[in-house]
Design an enzyme around this catalytic site. Sequence first.
Site, PDB file in Angstrom:
ATOM      1  N   LYS A  53       0.828  -1.220   0.000  1.00 31.66           N
ATOM      2  CA  LYS A  53       0.000   0.000   0.000  1.00 31.66           C
ATOM      3  C   LYS A  53       0.860   1.267   0.000  1.00 31.66           C
ATOM      4  O   LYS A  53       0.460   2.303  -0.512  1.00 31.66           O
ATOM      5  CB  LYS A  53      -0.896  -0.041   1.236  1.00 31.66           C
ATOM      6  CG  LYS A  53      -2.002   0.986   1.250  1.00 31.66           C
ATOM      7  CD  LYS A  53      -2.973   0.642   2.339  1.00 31.66           C
ATOM      8  CE  LYS A  53      -4.051   1.654   2.536  1.00 31.66           C
ATOM      9  NZ  LYS A  53      -5.017   1.207   3.542  1.00 31.66           N
ATOM     10  N   GLU A  65     -11.218   5.712   4.604  1.00 39.85           N
ATOM     11  CA  GLU A  65     -11.253   4.794   5.757  1.00 39.85           C
ATOM     12  C   GLU A  65     -11.921   5.391   7.001  1.00 39.85           C
ATOM     13  O   GLU A  65     -12.750   4.725   7.623  1.00 39.85           O
ATOM     14  CB  GLU A  65      -9.829   4.316   6.070  1.00 39.85           C
ATOM     15  CG  GLU A  65      -9.365   3.285   5.047  1.00 39.85           C
ATOM     16  CD  GLU A  65      -7.864   3.076   4.994  1.00 39.85           C
ATOM     17  OE1 GLU A  65      -7.149   3.565   5.889  1.00 39.85           O
ATOM     18  OE2 GLU A  65      -7.402   2.429   4.045  1.00 39.85           O
TER      19      GLU A  65
END
Length: 517
Positions: free
Chosen positions: A73, A152
Amino acid sequence: MVIVGIDLGTTYSAVSYMYEDGKPRILENQDGEKTTPSVVMFQNFGGDDEPLVGTQAKQQAKLMPEDLVQYIKRFMGDPSWKFDSSTGKSYTPEEVSAIILKRLKTGAELALGKEVTHAVITVPAYFDDARRTATRNAGTIAGLEVVRVLNEPTAAALAYGFSSDENGIILVYDLGGGTFDATLMKKTDDNYEVISTDGDRNLGGFDFDNLIINYVYEHLSEQGIETDDLSAEMEAEIREKAEQAKRALSSVDSTLIHLVVDKKPIRVEITKEEFDQLASSLVKRTIEITEDVLDESDVSWSDLDHILMIGGSTRMRIIKETLEEKSGKELKYEINPDEAVSLGAAVQAGIELVRLSKENADGVEVSEEIISSVEKVNIEDVTSQSLGTKAIDSNTDKEYNHILIPRNSKIPASGGSSFVTVGSTSRISVVTTEGDETDIKYVNILGETDVDLGRVVEKGHPITIKLSYDIDQTIYGEVFDEETDKLLKTFEINRDNNMSATQLKVASKNITDLKIN
Ligand code: AMP
């Protein structure tokens, strides 16, 4: 159509689904686990890659560290990053993430007993355009139609909202494996309003592991061991044991790391107090970011009604203790820090399902329970990066970054400014920037577009440049001739840092052909 919610984490990933009863639940993977390590081990079977994903890959990190990819990521949106497997193939960050996503997709299909076709994938709020697009592309390569890329912290707040009726000002403190996000939100019944957000994409559990690794290395040096000469296997073993020690210190006051180096048994003890001391500057950094986010909205610690602790690293006691001290509140872990983001993504998946059924999309089945649980949900998000254009300051003749949409603007957002041409010309070049700094050196250049003015204009000719940021985080621009009031050009950002349509097709084929375990 089956839409799942995926938290594609730096160290762990998770998948959830909005069931017909209108409640999101986490799905177990092939190994019966609720989270899957975001680790890929490239096994070479007779010259073909057979990637192994998850716990088994993680367990083999020690044995074959050079075949292993972790923390992918952190490299999303970086066109220069490649992993070369031992079969001679090379993989982009999007392809490695697609391998993880494919494993998650297969696991979800096993759990649900039906094919998974669509997904909502979460990203850190401060992910820039290139990283968001790379994440979306990873989904496409994995054979998933990505209906939404969701922030998120917003996902975490949605999960919280689904488990509690309480309203108020919420701080989402999200410290995961590789990233940190602080987000201020306001929840009023079904309305979720993001007020401000900031973060550091290179600050997470991984960096706390590094502190213990350095501590072990120092200890080894004191014992006369040359740490530069350690094998890759030993380095991987130290990393794994350092992470275990860190986790242990979340519940015990002291722990031991046992190693055998050059046939010599080594024992390193680390106490919570020592760890806290090592960790203090990283913790301080998260507090500084959090306080900047609070200050930006004139909110103080005492104004907060709830603090949501998200991400596995919030289990470290130093984090809990520091936030309790700062806020003067006893912190409760109201939602599971490992599962909240994926559960929130599943809520968004429910919202998308209802939207698609209203649009009469093919193959959409949605229950009354799902409709009633999500129909009133309203999310107001903000931009995490400022967007602007390169301009020349008429006083100094120097280039600078002219911000058109400041960060933390409500999405959809748009902003424009009036400029004048510096000389007599028939074309101008519009450079779109991303970032807060005035100095052009410190901002990202998203793209450059050439605009034909249709005639030669004099120096000082007025031009308006407008940028827009839509709900799907797509950026587009418009250029107007102010004298004629004519729209000269509409453009979308051509993302130089992302894959082209042809590259995407090739990557999808490559990944489809892989046997993923
Ligand atoms: P996430 O990416 O949110 O799943 O976070 C994973 C990170 O949380 C990794 O760096 C883990 O080492 C860390 N973590 C998980 N459990 C604990 C624990 N009990 N104590 C400290 N760190 C933990």
